[in-house]
Design an enzyme around this catalytic site. Sequence first.
Site, PDB file in Angstrom:
ATOM      1  N   GLU A 293      -2.870   4.246 -10.241  1.00  0.00           N
ATOM      2  CA  GLU A 293      -2.509   3.134 -11.138  1.00  0.00           C
ATOM      3  C   GLU A 293      -2.612   1.777 -10.425  1.00  0.00           C
ATOM      4  OE1 GLU A 293      -0.609   6.006 -10.877  1.00  0.00           O
ATOM      5  OE2 GLU A 293      -1.444   6.758 -12.759  1.00  0.00           O
ATOM      6  N   ASN A 294      -2.584   1.784  -9.096  1.00  0.00           N
ATOM      7  CA  ASN A 294      -2.586   0.510  -8.356  1.00  0.00           C
ATOM      8  C   ASN A 294      -3.897  -0.279  -8.499  1.00  0.00           C
ATOM      9  OD1 ASN A 294      -0.473   1.660  -5.591  1.00  0.00           O
ATOM     10  ND2 ASN A 294       0.087   0.544  -7.443  1.00  0.00           N
ATOM     11  N   TRP A 295      -4.971   0.375  -8.995  1.00  0.00           N
ATOM     12  CA  TRP A 295      -6.225  -0.360  -9.236  1.00  0.00           C
ATOM     13  C   TRP A 295      -6.029  -1.444 -10.285  1.00  0.00           C
ATOM     14  CZ3 TRP A 295      -9.874   0.468  -5.740  1.00  0.00           C
ATOM     15  CH2 TRP A 295      -9.980   1.718  -5.128  1.00  0.00           C
TER      16      TRP A 295
ATOM     17  N   ASN B  17       7.645  -3.894  -1.497  1.00  0.00           N
ATOM     18  CA  ASN B  17       7.001  -4.888  -0.625  1.00  0.00           C
ATOM     19  C   ASN B  17       6.956  -6.256  -1.301  1.00  0.00           C
ATOM     20  OD1 ASN B  17       6.454  -2.788   1.085  1.00  0.00           O
ATOM     21  ND2 ASN B  17       4.267  -2.686   0.654  1.00  0.00           N
ATOM     22  N   GLY B  18       6.597  -6.255  -2.591  1.00  0.00           N
ATOM     23  CA  GLY B  18       6.466  -7.519  -3.330  1.00  0.00           C
ATOM     24  C   GLY B  18       7.801  -8.244  -3.417  1.00  0.00           C
TER      25      GLY B  18
ATOM     26  N   ASP C 224       8.300   1.541  -1.777  1.00  0.00           N
ATOM     27  CA  ASP C 224       8.314   0.551  -2.863  1.00  0.00           C
ATOM     28  C   ASP C 224       9.134  -0.671  -2.454  1.00  0.00           C
ATOM     29  OD1 ASP C 224       7.814  -0.546  -5.327  1.00  0.00           O
ATOM     30  OD2 ASP C 224       9.221   0.734  -6.420  1.00  0.00           O
TER      31      ASP C 224
ATOM     32  N   HIS D 240       3.242  -6.648   2.007  1.00  0.00           N
ATOM     33  CA  HIS D 240       2.448  -5.447   2.326  1.00  0.00           C
ATOM     34  C   HIS D 240       2.195  -5.343   3.831  1.00  0.00           C
ATOM     35  CE1 HIS D 240       2.060  -4.490  -1.808  1.00  0.00           C
ATOM     36  NE2 HIS D 240       1.216  -5.463  -2.123  1.00  0.00           N
TER      37      HIS D 240
ATOM     38  N   ARG E 190      12.604   7.454  -2.356  1.00  0.00           N
ATOM     39  CA  ARG E 190      11.981   6.266  -2.940  1.00  0.00           C
ATOM     40  C   ARG E 190      12.825   5.059  -2.564  1.00  0.00           C
ATOM     41  NH1 ARG E 190       8.755   5.222  -8.445  1.00  0.00           N
ATOM     42  NH2 ARG E 190       8.311   3.028  -8.074  1.00  0.00           N
TER      43      ARG E 190
END
Length: 262
Positions: A78-80, A33-34, A31, A48, A199
């Site tokens: 959920e990433n869709w 990247n953004g 988690d 990414h 994480r």
Amino acid sequence: MSAGQRPGQAAHPAQVAPAQVAPAHVAIIMDGNGRWAQLRGLPRQEGHRRGLEALRGTVRNAGELGIRVLTLYSFSTENWRRPATEVSFLLGLLKRFVEKDLGELHAAGVRVRVIGGRDDLAPDLRRMVEHAEAVTRDNDGMTLVVAFNYGSRDEIVRVARQLATDAAAGRIEATAIDEAMLALRLDTAGLPDPELVIRTSGETRISNFLLWQAAYAEFVFTPVLWPDFDRAAFEAALAEYGRRERRFGGLAEPSGRAAGAA
Ligand code: FPP
């Protein structure tokens, strides 16, 4: 059956893990990247892209650190919901990873497994995933599990449907369904449960990741953003794991080992 294990309960790989033993299976929620990109005034896609570099380094490091199974949460069910451009960029990264890295992984003896729903994947991506698994199936080095279009609830629902169908058709007895039978139908069938879930990015949620499999896992949360997750960050997480005492619901004995789980 070991002491404290209920009938029908899946066996633990070991009832106790002495602190100095490295985990056999490490699972990572990659988690940040953004945020990594945002902090540098770069587009999220650059985060990414650098995340993929960190993924490559982590696979190498895991092998060198003696980890037998490494599971990486690459794309969740959920990433869709993310913008279409970001979704297609992430799908492209998976393709690029398989195309560019499969040869090297195979040469290093890595066995590739992909977990998650296959039905939503485009036929070409699905074929690539199946090819990567088939080519590396007989390798005996580290197992790299890529969780893609993965969500634990979705995985458990898929198993529940299968079991219900088999019970309705008379292929199994409903009363014969136990933890071991269910675990054998999960995407992770045959793999040991993760002892350690890491994480990155300072978030402290499990986000629908390996809910069943991580029942007894230790969790390490690090503030490091995924693109910065290097060898030192990995070793720090393993050291933190090493300081934990794992009791599986049992009681600590004076020796530091766990008494039978109840
Ligand atoms: C979380 O960062 C990361 C992801 C949703 C995807 C992880 C992808 C990679 C590590 C690249 C390699 C990918 C594949 C498919 C092999 P985020 O975007 O949620 O970061 P943020 O919370 O800071 O916005």
